[in-house]
Design a protein around this motif. Structure first.
Motif, PDB file in Angstrom:
ATOM      1  N   LEU A  94     -16.088  10.020   2.020  1.00 55.46           N
ATOM      2  CA  LEU A  94     -14.752  10.106   2.629  1.00 55.46           C
ATOM      3  C   LEU A  94     -14.094  11.369   2.088  1.00 55.46           C
ATOM      4  O   LEU A  94     -14.034  11.560   0.871  1.00 55.46           O
ATOM      5  N   SER A  95     -13.620  12.204   2.979  1.00 60.54           N
ATOM      6  CA  SER A  95     -13.090  13.516   2.560  1.00 60.54           C
ATOM      7  C   SER A  95     -11.820  13.869   3.307  1.00 60.54           C
ATOM      8  O   SER A  95     -11.761  13.708   4.530  1.00 60.54           O
ATOM      9  N   CYS A 103      -1.231  12.391   2.351  1.00 52.35           N
ATOM     10  CA  CYS A 103      -0.352  12.304   3.528  1.00 52.35           C
ATOM     11  C   CYS A 103      -0.719  11.099   4.382  1.00 52.35           C
ATOM     12  O   CYS A 103      -0.176  10.936   5.476  1.00 52.35           O
ATOM     13  N   GLY A 129     -16.231   3.533  -5.155  1.00 51.42           N
ATOM     14  CA  GLY A 129     -15.086   4.416  -5.327  1.00 51.42           C
ATOM     15  C   GLY A 129     -14.054   3.800  -6.245  1.00 51.42           C
ATOM     16  O   GLY A 129     -14.317   2.809  -6.942  1.00 51.42           O
TER      17      GLY A 129
HETATM   18  C1  COA Z   1      -9.667  10.083  -1.838  1.00 47.43           C
HETATM   19  C2  COA Z   1      -9.127  10.755  -0.605  1.00 47.43           C
HETATM   20  C3  COA Z   1     -10.096  10.617   0.538  1.00 47.43           C
HETATM   21  C4  COA Z   1      -7.800  10.056  -0.260  1.00 47.43           C
HETATM   22  O1  COA Z   1      -7.314  10.599   0.946  1.00 47.43           O
HETATM   23  P1  COA Z   1      -5.765  10.901   1.090  1.00 47.43           P
HETATM   24  O2  COA Z   1      -5.507  11.296   2.494  1.00 47.43           O
HETATM   25  O3  COA Z   1      -5.373  11.875   0.041  1.00 47.43           O
HETATM   26  O4  COA Z   1      -5.157   9.478   0.721  1.00 47.43           O
HETATM   27  P2  COA Z   1      -3.951   8.737   1.426  1.00 47.43           P
HETATM   28  O5  COA Z   1      -2.857   9.727   1.677  1.00 47.43           O
HETATM   29  O6  COA Z   1      -4.429   7.930   2.554  1.00 47.43           O
HETATM   30  O7  COA Z   1      -3.546   7.727   0.299  1.00 47.43           O
HETATM   31  C5  COA Z   1      -2.724   8.188  -0.698  1.00 47.43           C
HETATM   32  C6  COA Z   1      -2.619   7.110  -1.725  1.00 47.43           C
HETATM   33  O8  COA Z   1      -3.869   6.960  -2.346  1.00 47.43           O
HETATM   34  C7  COA Z   1      -3.772   7.303  -3.707  1.00 47.43           C
HETATM   35  N1  COA Z   1      -4.983   8.028  -4.000  1.00 47.43           N
HETATM   36  C8  COA Z   1      -5.438   9.146  -3.422  1.00 47.43           C
HETATM   37  N2  COA Z   1      -6.622   9.476  -3.980  1.00 47.43           N
HETATM   38  C9  COA Z   1      -6.886   8.537  -4.908  1.00 47.43           C
HETATM   39  C10 COA Z   1      -7.930   8.324  -5.814  1.00 47.43           C
HETATM   40  N3  COA Z   1      -8.986   9.153  -5.908  1.00 47.43           N
HETATM   41  N4  COA Z   1      -7.883   7.260  -6.613  1.00 47.43           N
HETATM   42  C11 COA Z   1      -6.840   6.408  -6.551  1.00 47.43           C
HETATM   43  N5  COA Z   1      -5.803   6.555  -5.709  1.00 47.43           N
HETATM   44  C12 COA Z   1      -5.832   7.619  -4.912  1.00 47.43           C
HETATM   45  C13 COA Z   1      -2.526   8.126  -3.832  1.00 47.43           C
HETATM   46  O9  COA Z   1      -1.974   8.017  -5.110  1.00 47.43           O
HETATM   47  C14 COA Z   1      -1.651   7.467  -2.804  1.00 47.43           C
HETATM   48  O10 COA Z   1      -1.130   6.258  -3.325  1.00 47.43           O
HETATM   49  P3  COA Z   1       0.259   5.666  -2.824  1.00 47.43           P
HETATM   50  O11 COA Z   1       0.096   5.358  -1.368  1.00 47.43           O
HETATM   51  O12 COA Z   1       0.419   4.442  -3.650  1.00 47.43           O
HETATM   52  O13 COA Z   1       1.232   6.743  -3.087  1.00 47.43           O
HETATM   53  C15 COA Z   1      -8.818  12.271  -0.821  1.00 47.43           C
HETATM   54  O14 COA Z   1      -7.925  12.375  -1.896  1.00 47.43           O
HETATM   55  C16 COA Z   1     -10.056  13.091  -1.092  1.00 47.43           C
HETATM   56  O15 COA Z   1     -10.670  13.626  -0.168  1.00 47.43           O
HETATM   57  N6  COA Z   1     -10.436  13.222  -2.378  1.00 47.43           N
HETATM   58  C17 COA Z   1     -11.597  13.992  -2.767  1.00 47.43           C
HETATM   59  C18 COA Z   1     -12.871  13.305  -2.335  1.00 47.43           C
HETATM   60  C19 COA Z   1     -12.922  11.856  -2.773  1.00 47.43           C
HETATM   61  O16 COA Z   1     -12.559  11.506  -3.895  1.00 47.43           O
HETATM   62  N7  COA Z   1     -13.406  10.996  -1.851  1.00 47.43           N
HETATM   63  C20 COA Z   1     -13.541   9.586  -2.106  1.00 47.43           C
HETATM   64  C21 COA Z   1     -14.722   9.323  -2.957  1.00 47.43           C
HETATM   65  S1  COA Z   1     -15.034   7.609  -3.068  1.00 47.43           S
END
Ligand code: COA
Length: 179
Positions: A94-95, A103, A129
């Motif tokens: 998931l990316s 957002c 994850g």
């Molecule tokens: C993880 C990922 C996919 C989340 O996508 P995103 O669009 O940023 O997340 P969303 O906006 O839908 O969700 C945001 C919420 O998730 C939380 N969040 C985001 N990444 C997180 C993480 N790695 N661990 C825990 N919480 C996380 C934020 O704090 C936020 O929480 P809130 O709603 O309580 O404020 C993105 O951060 C990403 O691409 N990260 C790098 C790759 C990765 O880690 N992929 C998943 C591997 S399992």
């Protein structure tokens, strides 16, 4: 050129759709960018997606777009449990593009994916994850469903119907893509 879009606007203009013919390069890019600074990544996630696609195992591949720009991607592929195909799938990679994170795009991809799995005869899905992230979608660690290696609380299941099977989960061989 794509105009800079704020977080709130991202969601208003966000489209989640299945991967189409010309998306592979953009998916590569968003996957590499998302995992570049990830502490546990070996930077192989984009290769995993490619290998899944190449072996016909990329059963559900969703892109998030804002205008023409691919800003996120999620892959789903079948897993086995004790070597048997029980109809279960795995979520990942998931990316979300770094500039677009936090957002709601990742959440929109996961929710849309699970809804689409629910329209198929898929009894459940696993993910490896952060529990703090995936719990909000209904994923939870299940005693008896195991993935050897990572900490047990980071391996979670989402069950759509029926009992959760017990056994050792194996992802598609594409996940063993060399670094
Ligand atoms: C993880 C990922 C996919 C989340 O996508 P995103 O669009 O940023 O997340 P969303 O906006 O839908 O969700 C945001 C919420 O998730 C939380 N969040 C985001 N990444 C997180 C993480 N790695 N661990 C825990 N919480 C996380 C934020 O704090 C936020 O929480 P809130 O709603 O309580 O404020 C993105 O951060 C990403 O691409 N990260 C790098 C790759 C990765 O880690 N992929 C998943 C591997 S399992």
């Amino acid at each position: 050129m794509t105009a800079a879009v704020s977080g709130a606007d991202d969601l208003r203009h966000l489209v989640i759709r299945e991967e189409a013919g010309g998306d592979a390069a953009a998916i590569d890019r968003v996957t590499q960018d998302a995992f570049r600074d990830h502490p546990f990544s070996q930077q192989t996630e984009h290769r995993i997606v490619r290998a899944l696609r190449g072996s016909g195992a990329l059963g559900l591949s969703l892109v998030a777009t804002v205008g023409e720009e691919v800003v996120g991607h999620v892959a789903f592929s079948p897993v086995t449990i004790d070597g048997i195909d029980r109809g279960w799938w795995g979520l990942g990679p998931l990316s979300v593009a770094p500039a677009r994170q936090r957002c709601g795009i990742g959440s929109a991809l996961v929710r849309s994916g699970l809804r689409r799995l629910g329209e198929r005869p898929v009894p459940g899905c696993v993910v490896l994850g952060d529990p703090a992230y995936y719990a909000r979608f209904g994923f939870a660690p299940i005693a008896g469903l195991r993935l050897p290696g990572p900490p047990a609380d980071h391996f979670m299941a989402w069950a759509r119907e029926g009992p959760v099977p017990e056994g050792e989960v194996a992802y598609h061989p594409a996940f063993s893509a060399p670094p």
